[in-house]
Design an enzyme around this catalytic site. Sequence first.
Site: not given
Ligand SMILES: *Cc1c(COP(=O)(O)O)cnc(C)c1O
Length: 392
Positions: A187
């Site tokens: 991210k």
């Molecule tokens: C990455 C992601 C998540 C989950 O995030 P985590 O921190 O790995 O739990 C949820 N929703 C979307 C759209 C994502 O891309």
Amino acid sequence: MTPGETSFVKFSPPLIGEAEIAEVVATLRSDWITAGPKTRRFEQDFQDYVRAPGALGLNSCTAALHTTLLTLGIGQGDEVITTPLTFAASINVIEHVGATPVLVDVASDTLNISEEQIEKAITPQTRAIIAVHFAGHPVELDTIKAIADQHRLDLIEDAAHALGASYKGVPIGGEGNPTAFSFYATKNLTTGEGGMLTGNPEFLDKARIMSLHGLSRQAWQRYEEGGSWRYDVAQPGFKYNMTDIQAAIGIWQLKKFEKIQARRQQIYHMYLDAFNHMGEIELPVIRTNVKHAWHLFCLRLNTNYLTIGRDQFINELTQRKIGTSVHFIPIHLHSYYARKYGYKPLDFPKAHGSYERILSLPLNAKMSDDEVGRVIEAVDDIVCLKRRRAAA
Ligand SMILES: *Cc1c(COP(=O)(O)O)cnc(C)c1O
């Protein structure tokens, strides 16, 4: 590497600097390594950055979404409306609390949930809408909020892609309704694993308890000077807290976040400029009332103009040492959901049709101009080679 050999352009490596490393080391040398003073500081900095009324550091965005549903009392017999074009976590949490996900197809420009189709999906059982800001493009918040208010539904935002984005000048998270951010390794801001839940203080007080065993008191306060050993469990909560080791990374990632975003925006526009003239490629659209978070650069192939499909296009990019990804395999195509709800691929034609011809190019602040150039050249090359010629 031997001369002439080119390295693989990674899809989304993290950009971790010496400041993050030093802060982690300092944390490890301190007397407190789990949720404590650094987590509190990161929460405060984050809250200020997105102009939210409050923030709660957790160990993932998934945990933030699950905690939200639990805190709002959503469960058995309830329905939650959301999009099929998201990561499984957004829907899995609805299953975790025993509620029923109700999918609404996406808009063809932004690939966000189609706000026009939400109302048709509302029933007396509907309790909430989980709006996912796909790729970092905010959903049409005004319209969706108005629908939620009119039907007395909770609006929850999955902002895993949307840190740094804003809607009509308000940062995502700044509206005050529950909003879940992800600091997963790929991210825009990362702590390896991690998440943040923003919302109003009364909601977050309950969420904090739910995310730490249901304990009436913060564990780290229990062990502090003047803290009490006494605690009560009012409900069986989960173990979702952030650690100070994660927060140590997050504090410094946030300090350089504007720079990270400026670079991502620059690369995004280099792609837009380079592919602008190509009829074989449908570029992402940015509506005028939003600021994008530049999380993903998703293009859709106009396969009518190409002799190959998406999968082969990805293979060609891999051969040219370019990392790619696909966002997302729609929820209704996954075996669990297809089986449980009897979904057919064309139940959500926009999500399915986009999925078949979509791919994401590398977009991250670590990329050099040279690497961006290699991606552009590779796409150019493949399009030229695989362009469908008019029949003679
Ligand atoms: C990455 C992601 C998540 C989950 O995030 P985590 O921190 O790995 O739990 C949820 N929703 C979307 C759209 C994502 O891309």
